[in-house]
Design a protein around this motif. Structure first.
Motif, PDB file in Angstrom:
ATOM      1  N   ASN A 156      13.849  16.535   2.087  1.00  0.00           N
ATOM      2  CA  ASN A 156      14.186  16.913   0.713  1.00  0.00           C
ATOM      3  C   ASN A 156      13.423  18.190   0.356  1.00  0.00           C
ATOM      4  O   ASN A 156      12.413  18.140  -0.368  1.00  0.00           O
ATOM      5  N   PRO A 157      13.855  19.328   0.840  1.00  0.00           N
ATOM      6  CA  PRO A 157      13.083  20.566   0.655  1.00  0.00           C
ATOM      7  C   PRO A 157      12.957  21.008  -0.797  1.00  0.00           C
ATOM      8  O   PRO A 157      11.995  21.685  -1.149  1.00  0.00           O
ATOM      9  N   ASN A 158      13.886  20.640  -1.644  1.00  0.00           N
ATOM     10  CA  ASN A 158      13.826  21.048  -3.049  1.00  0.00           C
ATOM     11  C   ASN A 158      13.076  20.016  -3.891  1.00  0.00           C
ATOM     12  O   ASN A 158      13.649  19.043  -4.387  1.00  0.00           O
ATOM     13  N   GLY A 159      11.785  20.181  -4.006  1.00  0.00           N
ATOM     14  CA  GLY A 159      10.962  19.277  -4.812  1.00  0.00           C
ATOM     15  C   GLY A 159      10.546  18.012  -4.106  1.00  0.00           C
ATOM     16  O   GLY A 159       9.921  17.132  -4.699  1.00  0.00           O
ATOM     17  N   GLY A 160      10.872  17.907  -2.823  1.00  0.00           N
ATOM     18  CA  GLY A 160      10.564  16.692  -2.096  1.00  0.00           C
ATOM     19  C   GLY A 160       9.091  16.463  -1.871  1.00  0.00           C
ATOM     20  O   GLY A 160       8.623  15.316  -1.842  1.00  0.00           O
ATOM     21  N   GLU A 161       8.327  17.519  -1.731  1.00  0.00           N
ATOM     22  CA  GLU A 161       6.889  17.355  -1.466  1.00  0.00           C
ATOM     23  C   GLU A 161       6.182  16.695  -2.640  1.00  0.00           C
ATOM     24  O   GLU A 161       5.357  15.786  -2.460  1.00  0.00           O
ATOM     25  N   GLN A 162       6.496  17.129  -3.855  1.00  0.00           N
ATOM     26  CA  GLN A 162       5.865  16.547  -5.034  1.00  0.00           C
ATOM     27  C   GLN A 162       6.293  15.099  -5.228  1.00  0.00           C
ATOM     28  O   GLN A 162       5.481  14.230  -5.559  1.00  0.00           O
ATOM     29  N   LEU A 163       7.591  14.838  -5.017  1.00  0.00           N
ATOM     30  CA  LEU A 163       8.094  13.475  -5.148  1.00  0.00           C
ATOM     31  C   LEU A 163       7.494  12.571  -4.085  1.00  0.00           C
ATOM     32  O   LEU A 163       7.180  11.395  -4.355  1.00  0.00           O
ATOM     33  N   ALA A 164       7.321  13.097  -2.885  1.00  0.00           N
ATOM     34  CA  ALA A 164       6.724  12.303  -1.804  1.00  0.00           C
ATOM     35  C   ALA A 164       5.325  11.834  -2.173  1.00  0.00           C
ATOM     36  O   ALA A 164       4.928  10.702  -1.879  1.00  0.00           O
ATOM     37  N   LYS A 165       4.545  12.683  -2.831  1.00  0.00           N
ATOM     38  CA  LYS A 165       3.202  12.295  -3.260  1.00  0.00           C
ATOM     39  C   LYS A 165       3.269  11.158  -4.276  1.00  0.00           C
ATOM     40  O   LYS A 165       2.445  10.238  -4.256  1.00  0.00           O
ATOM     41  N   ALA A 166       4.248  11.225  -5.173  1.00  0.00           N
ATOM     42  CA  ALA A 166       4.385  10.182  -6.199  1.00  0.00           C
ATOM     43  C   ALA A 166       4.840   8.852  -5.604  1.00  0.00           C
ATOM     44  O   ALA A 166       4.533   7.783  -6.149  1.00  0.00           O
ATOM     45  N   LEU A 167       5.570   8.920  -4.481  1.00  0.00           N
ATOM     46  CA  LEU A 167       6.094   7.708  -3.854  1.00  0.00           C
ATOM     47  C   LEU A 167       5.179   7.133  -2.786  1.00  0.00           C
ATOM     48  O   LEU A 167       5.412   6.021  -2.299  1.00  0.00           O
ATOM     49  N   ASP A 168       4.131   7.849  -2.432  1.00  0.00           N
ATOM     50  CA  ASP A 168       3.233   7.417  -1.358  1.00  0.00           C
ATOM     51  C   ASP A 168       2.235   6.389  -1.890  1.00  0.00           C
ATOM     52  O   ASP A 168       1.179   6.737  -2.427  1.00  0.00           O
ATOM     53  N   LEU A 169       2.563   5.122  -1.735  1.00  0.00           N
ATOM     54  CA  LEU A 169       1.731   4.048  -2.287  1.00  0.00           C
ATOM     55  C   LEU A 169       0.406   3.892  -1.556  1.00  0.00           C
ATOM     56  O   LEU A 169      -0.491   3.192  -2.054  1.00  0.00           O
ATOM     57  N   SER A 170       0.267   4.509  -0.401  1.00  0.00           N
ATOM     58  CA  SER A 170      -1.014   4.429   0.307  1.00  0.00           C
ATOM     59  C   SER A 170      -2.079   5.287  -0.360  1.00  0.00           C
ATOM     60  O   SER A 170      -3.276   5.116  -0.103  1.00  0.00           O
ATOM     61  N   ASP A 171      -1.665   6.198  -1.231  1.00  0.00           N
ATOM     62  CA  ASP A 171      -2.584   7.068  -1.962  1.00  0.00           C
ATOM     63  C   ASP A 171      -2.912   6.412  -3.309  1.00  0.00           C
ATOM     64  O   ASP A 171      -2.026   6.234  -4.150  1.00  0.00           O
ATOM     65  N   PRO A 172      -4.167   6.028  -3.550  1.00  0.00           N
ATOM     66  CA  PRO A 172      -4.511   5.384  -4.830  1.00  0.00           C
ATOM     67  C   PRO A 172      -4.129   6.200  -6.050  1.00  0.00           C
ATOM     68  O   PRO A 172      -3.907   5.631  -7.124  1.00  0.00           O
ATOM     69  N   ARG A 173      -4.018   7.514  -5.898  1.00  0.00           N
ATOM     70  CA  ARG A 173      -3.657   8.350  -7.040  1.00  0.00           C
ATOM     71  C   ARG A 173      -2.223   8.111  -7.503  1.00  0.00           C
ATOM     72  O   ARG A 173      -1.864   8.449  -8.630  1.00  0.00           O
ATOM     73  N   ALA A 174      -1.387   7.492  -6.635  1.00  0.00           N
ATOM     74  CA  ALA A 174       0.007   7.235  -6.991  1.00  0.00           C
ATOM     75  C   ALA A 174       0.206   5.873  -7.644  1.00  0.00           C
ATOM     76  O   ALA A 174       1.279   5.593  -8.178  1.00  0.00           O
ATOM     77  N   VAL A 175      -0.824   5.023  -7.630  1.00  0.00           N
ATOM     78  CA  VAL A 175      -0.669   3.644  -8.089  1.00  0.00           C
ATOM     79  C   VAL A 175      -0.293   3.576  -9.569  1.00  0.00           C
ATOM     80  O   VAL A 175       0.504   2.735  -9.987  1.00  0.00           O
ATOM     81  N   ALA A 176      -0.846   4.468 -10.372  1.00  0.00           N
ATOM     82  CA  ALA A 176      -0.615   4.421 -11.817  1.00  0.00           C
ATOM     83  C   ALA A 176       0.859   4.542 -12.175  1.00  0.00           C
ATOM     84  O   ALA A 176       1.289   4.059 -13.234  1.00  0.00           O
ATOM     85  N   ASP A 177       1.660   5.151 -11.314  1.00  0.00           N
ATOM     86  CA  ASP A 177       3.089   5.322 -11.581  1.00  0.00           C
ATOM     87  C   ASP A 177       3.913   4.128 -11.143  1.00  0.00           C
ATOM     88  O   ASP A 177       5.136   4.113 -11.307  1.00  0.00           O
ATOM     89  N   HIS A 178       3.251   3.117 -10.589  1.00  0.00           N
ATOM     90  CA  HIS A 178       3.964   1.945 -10.078  1.00  0.00           C
ATOM     91  C   HIS A 178       3.317   0.683 -10.665  1.00  0.00           C
ATOM     92  O   HIS A 178       2.846   0.700 -11.781  1.00  0.00           O
ATOM     93  N   GLY A 179       3.295  -0.390  -9.950  1.00  0.00           N
ATOM     94  CA  GLY A 179       2.660  -1.611 -10.426  1.00  0.00           C
ATOM     95  C   GLY A 179       1.717  -2.148  -9.374  1.00  0.00           C
ATOM     96  O   GLY A 179       1.821  -1.808  -8.196  1.00  0.00           O
ATOM     97  N   PHE A 180       0.794  -3.000  -9.801  1.00  0.00           N
ATOM     98  CA  PHE A 180      -0.141  -3.561  -8.823  1.00  0.00           C
ATOM     99  C   PHE A 180      -0.557  -4.958  -9.253  1.00  0.00           C
ATOM    100  O   PHE A 180      -0.470  -5.342 -10.423  1.00  0.00           O
ATOM    101  N   ALA A 181      -0.986  -5.716  -8.282  1.00  0.00           N
ATOM    102  CA  ALA A 181      -1.547  -7.051  -8.497  1.00  0.00           C
ATOM    103  C   ALA A 181      -2.451  -7.326  -7.303  1.00  0.00           C
ATOM    104  O   ALA A 181      -2.811  -6.401  -6.566  1.00  0.00           O
TER     105      ALA A 181
END
Length: 506
Positions: A82-107
């Motif tokens: 996804n060359p058009n904006g895919g890098e930024q979206l990939a960071k938001a979807l990468d659940l292994s990165d604790p910085r992305a957790v706030a955009d999702h859910g956790f338990a």
């Protein structure tokens, strides 16, 4: 920590400390508490995980058709695709990165098998499109849903890349006090340790937290306002199951954390699911890990479907007693000779006096379980429970291979489907077999059953496979295994004169 809990702790440890020449001081007691708390946390802490769940539709679709298979996520490949904006979206979807957790859910979750199985409530992962499990020591892995059951609100996750050295939690021997029975070992006032691995902004997810408290109450069912006994159902554990109420708190209530005894053994799995009728400020609850609950977890551990037990009795309008007003035709109770007017007084020797008691025993049992009913304190009737029919979500990654496209189910499913249309008969003449579960589209089995008409799941009972009688799904699959051709004997239990028919395939 509350003063009441502190006094309780001191009193308990004053009795537990060995005799000494000098008088035991409050400082001695507090240090003893501290040692117990630290030891429990060290024993169970490595087993506690933070489960991050995304319900985003932006992930690539899973390539597997196995139920619960969500797969991993490769942010570099995603950005490349996804060359058009895919890098930024990939960071938001990468659940292994604790910085992305706030955009999702956790338990939370608890490791129950060192091969990479993690227990958590089902409502945590309901609707998940991607799951990542953060483990102590900055380890972690994406996960599939290995098996899940919405009725019991339990799920077992399977780590796709389990790290080396995983440690499984140890379950305690949890016994609750039963009516007219011996006193349990988990009761009000029992000290408990809550261990959770929660997401905290700007901090790594690598170490669980612990809090000391106590079991404040044991609820044999939740005190839900406006819910009468007729609304309590087997397909919702929150409406009939026992709960541990506790006051051990961390930052906020969280589902999937481990409630421990002071030996670091797990006695409960916490749930913060909102329960209608309990009000906005509901107490902290945990599922008690009794033998009945552990049997459900064991089924999920194997990746299989949880089959809830079904008795098949109808009760009168007075739910204060267990007077049978009727039975489900073809159901387990009817087969065992239970009749209208019979009064059930005991199940497996335990006193049962009302509908809630009945639900507590049957709702915690599994299909195929043999139970003994005492009728009117005069006779015992032993029967095998059938399978309860419900529409709640179920995930099972391990299922029997279909036989030429055919999967079968317990005959009690057909009994609940045809209901009163089934012809009444004496118990010894009630047919037994297996019902039609699913037929794969365009399969030999589907083509064969089409010759008998529509809706085979609502009509046919399979009694024999290649001439061999079958009474359970397990017997069916064993009889069909390795066979190059299959000839089924089927009957329609709603017919006045039941006529045997044959269905052959391929």
């Amino acid at each position: 920590m509350r003063v009441a809990v502190s006094l309780l702790v001191l009193s308990a440890f004053a009795l537990a400390l060995p005799a000494q020449d000098r008088e035991t001081t409050a400082d001695d007691l507090l240090r003893a508490v501290e040692r117990k708390l630290v030891a429990a946390n060290e024993r169970a802490g490595p087993c506690i995980a933070c489960v991050v769940v995304s319900r985003s539709e932006k992930y690539p679709k899973p390539t597997s058709d196995v139920p619960g298979a969500l797969g991993t996520f490769d942010p570099k490949q995603f950005a490349k695709d996804n060359p058009n904006g895919g890098e930024q979206l990939a960071k938001a979807l990468d659940l292994s990165d604790p910085r992305a957790v706030a955009d999702h859910g956790f338990a939370c979750g608890v490791v129950i098998d060192d091969k990479g199985l993690v227990l958590t409530p089902y409502h945590v992962v309901d609707g998940a499109t991607k799951i990542y499990v953060h483990l102590p020591g900055a380890a972690g892995s994406y996960a599939d849903i290995h098996a899940a059951d919405a009725c019991h609100d339990l799920a077992v996750l399977r780590l796709l890349s389990p790290p080396a050295g995983l440690k499984a939690i140890k379950f305690a021997d949890v016994r609750l006090t039963q009516r007219d029975g011996p006193r349990g070992n988990v009761t009000s006032g029992k000290l408990a340790v809550l261990v959770a691995s929660a997401y905290v902004p700007n901090l790594p997810i690598n170490k669980p937290s612990a809090a000391l408290g106590s079991v404040t109450n044991v609820r044999h069912h939740l005190p839900i306002q406006g819910l009468d006994q007729r609304q309590r159902r087997l397909d919702d554990y929150y409406l009939h199951g026992p709960f541990l109420e506790h006051d051990a708190k961390l930052n906020t209530g969280i589902s999937g954390a481990a409630l421990l005894n002071l030996d670091g053994e797990m006695i409960g799995l916490t749930t913060s699911a909102p329960v209608p009728g309990l009000g906005e400020k509901q107490p902290e609850y945990a599922f008690p890990l009794t033998d009945q609950r552990l049997r459900v977890i064991e089924v999920l551990r194997r990746g299989e479907e949880v089959e809830i037990g079904f008795l098949g009795v109808l009760l009168g309008t007075n739910f204060a007693s267990l007077t049978v007003s009727g039975t489900t035709p073809l159901g387990p109770a009817a087969k065992a000779g239970i009749s209208p007017g019979d009064v059930i007084t005991h199940i497996d020797g335990a006193t049962v006096r009302n509908y809630d008691d009945l639900l507590g025993h049957i709702g915690s049992a599994l299909a195929g379980t043999k139970v003994t009913l005492t009728i009117g304190n005069t006779r015992d009737v032993t029967l095998a429970l059938g399978k309860w029919q419900h529409t709640r979500p179920v995930i099972a990654s391990v299922r029997p291979d279909p036989v030429f496209g055919l999967r079968v189910d317990h005959d009690s499913i057909l009994a609940q489907t045809v209901g009163e249309r089934a012809r009444a008969t004496t118990p010894k003449n009630i047919p037994v077999g297996v019902s039609i579960g699913t037929l794969a589209p365009n399969s030999p089995a589907e083509a064969a059953f089409k010759k008998l008409g529509d809706d085979p799941q609502k009509r046919w009972l399979v009694t024999h496979v290649n001439g061999k009688a079958v009474t359970t799904p397990a017997e069916f699959y064993a009889a069909a295994k390795g066979q190059k051709t299959i000839k089924l004997t089927v009957i329609d239990p709603t017919e006045a004169k039941r006529q045997e028919r044959e269905v052959s395939f391929p």
